[in-house]
Every structure is written in structure tokens, then in C-alpha cells.
Write a protein that holds these residues in place. Structure first.
Motif, short mmCIF file in Angstrom:
data_model
loop_
_atom_site.label_atom_id
_atom_site.label_comp_id
_atom_site.label_asym_id
_atom_site.label_seq_id
_atom_site.Cartn_x
_atom_site.Cartn_y
_atom_site.Cartn_z
N ILE A 123 -15.82 4.86 -23.24
CA ILE A 123 -16.48 5.09 -21.94
C ILE A 123 -17.91 4.56 -21.98
CG2 ILE A 123 -17.36 6.88 -20.38
CD1 ILE A 123 -14.91 8.56 -21.14
N ILE A 127 -19.49 1.82 -19.43
CA ILE A 127 -20.65 2.11 -18.55
C ILE A 127 -21.73 1.06 -18.80
CG2 ILE A 127 -22.53 3.72 -18.04
CD1 ILE A 127 -20.72 6.02 -18.84
N SER A 147 -17.21 12.97 -13.78
CA SER A 147 -17.72 12.84 -15.15
C SER A 147 -17.93 11.38 -15.55
CB SER A 147 -16.82 13.58 -16.15
OG SER A 147 -15.81 12.75 -16.68
N GLY A 148 -18.26 11.19 -16.81
CA GLY A 148 -18.52 9.84 -17.32
C GLY A 148 -17.33 8.92 -17.15
N GLY A 149 -16.14 9.50 -17.12
CA GLY A 149 -14.93 8.71 -16.95
C GLY A 149 -14.91 7.95 -15.65
N LEU A 151 -17.87 7.43 -13.86
CA LEU A 151 -19.10 6.64 -13.85
C LEU A 151 -18.86 5.25 -14.46
CD1 LEU A 151 -22.16 6.54 -13.23
CD2 LEU A 151 -22.56 7.49 -15.51
N ASN A 155 -20.49 2.34 -11.87
CA ASN A 155 -21.86 1.85 -12.09
C ASN A 155 -22.00 0.45 -11.47
OD1 ASN A 155 -24.44 1.61 -13.07
ND2 ASN A 155 -23.83 1.31 -15.21
N PHE A 167 -17.67 12.35 -5.49
CA PHE A 167 -18.20 11.78 -6.73
C PHE A 167 -19.08 12.87 -7.32
CE2 PHE A 167 -20.94 8.03 -8.54
CZ PHE A 167 -20.46 8.29 -9.81
N SER A 168 -18.69 13.34 -8.51
CA SER A 168 -19.35 14.54 -9.02
C SER A 168 -19.48 14.51 -10.53
CB SER A 168 -18.53 15.77 -8.60
OG SER A 168 -19.00 16.93 -9.24
N VAL A 169 -20.42 15.27 -11.05
CA VAL A 169 -20.64 15.37 -12.50
C VAL A 169 -19.41 15.96 -13.18
CG1 VAL A 169 -21.81 17.61 -12.31
CG2 VAL A 169 -22.25 16.18 -14.30
#
Ligand code: ZN
Lengths: 253, 263
Positions: A123, A127, A147-149, A151, A155, A167-169
């Protein structure tokens, strides 16, 4: 409100990335495999022509039938998927193809296998590569991305979201557990909806989510405009623009 | 237990439960009974790693994240600040490690589990920017549970902003070493934590993407105790070395001597 939206975008009949690809990139070629371990069917990566220009397209698959849902882990992308994606990104840079991502996923795969195959590293690399792309990239939220998945796929120079996407943390359910607030309240406490994120300047266009044909047509128009706008940007401008875009979310005082 | 001395003098080991006097934990904060590594504060870590009197904080960014949205967040932040004496979950500065000058960042898990918020993210960007400006290597000691939920996407996107700063540092030929300590998880692992040139970890540190319970739920399995341990990651090719705490300073000094000089 939010429970309704979640039900809609997680449903089997919601507009899938494969359906979008079929309509907008009919001559699509699918890349398979990360050249290390396996192919991840949860993430389609390939290329095809849009208005005479070849694009690199990555789309998450949640699956429609029960079997598909199991095979695709409901759209939880594995390290093999992120590595396939990075492979595609490098090809896109080499061939000057713009990159389009289609997002509707519950976050990255949190399985034992994913952990062993280096999910974090896969990941992080994706990113970083997305941020440094020398070609334009556009992220499209068909549904949720968390999450980062998410993102890693988001990006981008442009972010489009269908009206009921998020779109959320973290997923609203995870936020509820951690923050001890009801699911329906999470979107009141933090900007996670398409509308709220448009106000913050992150989302460039909120697309209406009506029937599949109208949805794809609206996306087509937005893609045409954005690709034209981004075509003349230098690699440095594109990289800087991504930074500026995501810095807009900051609430530092 | 009425005879137990004042808190702080005797400490129970979180792993074996034995009580040991402060002097027995010193100087490395390792349990004399079972070898458990206590989680260090940023100050303890600094004392162990850098030459005395050489640490100079980087210019204060003088920013805080607006805490509207979550009514209890402001109070939680204030509590963490009082408890740790830190403004945020990371300390950044320039220092010498056995006379090798570097820019160093130390995350502190005692501050809201070292979670990555906007200020922490911006301080990590600052580390890389100053590293480029001063042509110094960057050493980053990580300890974090992941992105700070209370700041939402603004915290999550620090994953990409820190990686962009790292890319710029790399483009200038910068050299970076990360020391992964217990715990290094989630959004931090999936961004800057694993993207250094050299990855070291402390013994038995838990390092991973998803939490143990989440994985057990996903796969309906019971994970072995050492799953996601630094030693396991080393065998899977994810790290360069697992370094005992007492040898960490010497290891960093060697790496800085070998790789840290600007050409
Ligand atoms: Zn012990």
C-alpha cells in the motif's frame, strides 16, 4: 440516511467498475498478476482507449454473486493487487497514459495471507507512486473508500464522487466502534460524504447516482473535460497539484 | 500489597507480571525477569540514542489541528499533553549519534498511542525537508497505532503527504533509517514506516497493517503469539535487522558512518 447510502453502494446491483470499464473502455486489456505471488481478482488493472487515447484503468470489484463476493473478498484488495497496480502505474508513466481508478471497497484485505505478503509495504509503495506519477491521474468513487487501502487508489489530481459515496479514514462501522458514536452520526462529525468533501475542495465533481447508463454518461463527460485540462501539465505541476489538493483537507491553525 | 512503594518506583511487567524496582528496569527499561521491552517515552529514547547535549529541536511549527467535530477530542488531547509533557505524539530535532550528525524523529506511544494526526504528519514532512536542506540523514523511530480517527481524512492523507516529502528527500539523494518499535501499525506502517532505506526493529515489536483481532475475525483463525513480531517480519524479508535495545545506538552509528555522509 447514511445507512441507506451504505446499503445502496454495497448492494449487488450497484454500478460496478467492470460495468464502467465495459462501457468506457470496450477494447480493454487486463493485466494479470504481480509477477511475484499471484493475481488479485479483487482489483482489475488494465488499459484501453478512451476517446482515442490509451488509459491505465484500475477498478475494485466487490463481486455481485455470492461466489464472486468470496473470490473478491468483497473488494478488499490484497498486496498482490496493489503490486499489480504499481506495475500498471510504471507502465503508464513509461507510455504517457493517464490513470483512472474506480473505487468501491471496504478497505484493504486484512487477512493472514495479506499480512504475510506485505500488505503495508504494498500500500505504501502504491500511495507513493501515485503521488509521484508523471502522468495525470483521476480517482472515481463509485461507492465507499476507506483507510490507506483506498488512499492508494485515490491520491490523484482529480477526485470525482457519486452522490452517495464516502471517503473516510475508516469504515463508518469501525469509526462507530472506536469513537463510540452511532453509525448515522459519523458523517455529521467528520467530512466523509461527497458533498462535504466537495465543500472542502477535495472533490472536483459530485456525480448524480441515478440509473447505470446516466451514471456512466455523466462520468464520461467529466473524464473528457478533466483529461483535456490535465493534458498540458508538466510532471512537476501534476505532483505539486496532488499535494496542494490533499493539503486542503488540513484544519491546522 | 499495602507495602507497595509509591507509583513509578516499582513497576509490574506487562508481560510476566513481576514487580521490579525502577533501578532494576534501568538503564534499558527491560524486564529483568522475562526480557520484556517497556515502551519508551520520547525522552527516554533520546537519552538512550543520542549523544548527551546534542539534541536541538527543529523550529516549532506552531500549529495545532482544529478539534471541532469531536467534543471529547480536545479533552483527550489535553490529557495526553499533560501526561507526556509533549505537544504532540512526535519529537523532532537534530542530534549526534556517536558523533554522527542526523535529523531525528521519535514517536511516543504514550501520546494517544502515537497516532498519526496532522501535526505529527507535518513534523515528519519537516524532518525530511530539513534533512534535505542540511544534507543530513534522517532517523525515524516509529511507535504508532495508525491514523488518528478523530481527525478523519485530514489524518489519513498524512500518509500520502509524508510519502511525498520522503520522495522529495530521496530525489535529493537522502539516506534514511527507520527504527520500528512496539507498536507500529495501520496507516503508519502502510506509509512512511516501511519506506526507509534501512529498516531496523526492536525485538518482539508488533509491526503490521491490520490488528490481530481484525485478522482473526477475517480469517476465523487463532494467530500464534509471535505473529506480526519483528522476528517474524525479518524471516519474511520485510526488515534488515532486529536490534536489541542496548545495541541500537551502536547500530545506528555504524549505519550513519557508512551511509550518512553526503557525497
Ligand atoms: Zn517481565
Amino acid at each position: 440516511m447514511m445507512q441507506d447510502a451504505l446499503k445502496k453502494i454495497r448492494g449487488a446491483h450497484w454500478l460496478s467498475s467492470d460495468a464502467v470499464i465495459q462501457q468506457l473502455w470496450p477494447d480493454f486489456f487486463r493485466l494479470k498478476g504481480d509477477r511475484l505471488v499471484a493475481d488479485d481478482p479483487a482489483l482489475t488493472v488494465g488499459f484501453g482507449q478512451f476517446e482515442g487515447q490509451t488509459c491505465l484503468v484500475a477498478g475494485v470489484n466487490r463481486g455481485q454473486t455470492l461466489t464472486e463476493r468470496q473470490t473478491y473478498r468483497g473488494g478488499a484488495v490484497a498486496p498482490t493487487g496493489y503490486r499489480k497496480f504499481s506495475r500498471g502505474l510504471k507502465l503508464a508513466m513509461k507510455r504517457h497514459w493517464p490513470v483512472i481508478t474506480l473505487i468501491n471497497m471496504p478497505g484493504a484485505d486484512a487477512s493472514l495471507a495479506a499480512e504475510k505478503q506485505g500488505q503495508s509495504q504494498a500500500i505504501a509503495a502504491a500511495i507513493q507512486l501515485m503521488g509521484q506519477l508523471t502522468v495525470p491521474n483521476i480517482a472515481v468513487f463509485l461507492g465507499e473508500g476507506e483507510s490507506g487501502g483506498a488512499l492508494a487508489l485515490a491520491n490523484s489530481n482529480r477526485v470525482f464522487m457519486y452522490q452517495h459515496s464516502l471517503f473516510s479514514v475508516a469504515s463508518p462501522e469501525a469509526m462507530q466502534a472506536i469513537l463510540k458514536r452511532p453509525v448515522g452520526e459519523v458523517d455529521q462529525l467528520l467530512p466523509i460524504t461527497a458533498q462535504a468533501l466537495q465543500q472542502q475542495g477535495l472533490v472536483d465533481a459530485v456525480l448524480p447516482d441515478t440509473d447505470a447508463n446516466t451514471m456512466v454518461a455523466a462520468l464520461k463527460t467529466q473524464l473528457q473535460t478533466a483529461l483535456m485540462q490535465l493534458a498540458d501539465q508538466t510532471p512537476l505541476q501534476l505532483q505539486q497539484q496532488r499535494l496542494t489538493k490533499f493539503q486542503q483537507l488540513q484544519t491546522l491553525v | 500489597m499495602g507495602h507497595m512503594p509509591a507509583a513509578g518506583t516499582w513497576q509490574a511487567c506487562p508481560q510476566c507480571g513481576e514487580h521490579h524496582h525502577r533501578l532494576e528496569w534501568a538503564p534499558w527499561q527491560i524486564c529483568p525477569s522475562c526480557g520484556y521491552y517497556q515502551r519508551l517515552t520520547a525522552q527516554q529514547r533520546l537519552t538512550q540514542l543520542v549523544d548527551q547535549g546534542t539534541f536541538q529541536p527543529l523550529p516549532d511549527l506552531a500549529m495545532t489541528a482544529a478539534t471541532t467535530g469531536f467534543p471529547d477530542y480536545a479533552a483527550k488531547l489535553a490529557t495526553a499533553q499533560t501526561k507526556t509533557g509533549l505537544a504532540e505524539a512526535i519529537v523532532v530535532g537534530q542530534a549526534a549519534i556517536d558523533q554522527q550528525v542526523c535529523v531525528i524523529g521519535i514517536m511516543d506511544s504514550h501520546f494517544m498511542m502515537g497516532s498519526l494526526n496532522q501535526v505529527v504528519g507535518q513534523k515528519i514532512c519537516q524532518l525530511f525537508e530539513v534533512g534535505s536542506q542540511r544534507q543530513l540523514p534522517v532517523v525515524l523511530v516509529t511507535a504508532s497505532g495508525g491514523a488518528r480517527m478523530q481527525e478523519g481524512l485530514a489524518a489519513l492523507t498524512q500518509m500520502s503527504l509524508t510519502l511525498a516529502a520522503k520522495s522529495a528527500f530521496d530525489a535529493q539523494g537522502g539516506f534514511s533509517i527507520n527504527v520500528l518499535t512496539d507498536p507500529t501499525m495501520g496507516g503508519v506502517t502502510a506509509s512512511f514506516a516501511l519506506q526507509a532505506d534501512i529498516l531496523l526493529a526492536e525485538p518482539a515489536a508488533t509491526i503490521g497493517f491490520a490488528g490481530r483481532r481484525v485478522i482473526e475475525q477475517t480469517d476465523q483463525v487463532q494467530l500464534p503469539a509471535d505473529f506480526q513480531s519483528a522476528e517474524q517480519l525479518l524471516t519474511r524479508g520485510m526488515l534488515d535487522a532486529v536490534v536489541p535495545r542496548a545495541q541500537l545506538k551502536a547500530q545506528l552509528a555504524q549505519l550513519l558512518r557508512l551511509g550518512g555522509k553526503s557525497a
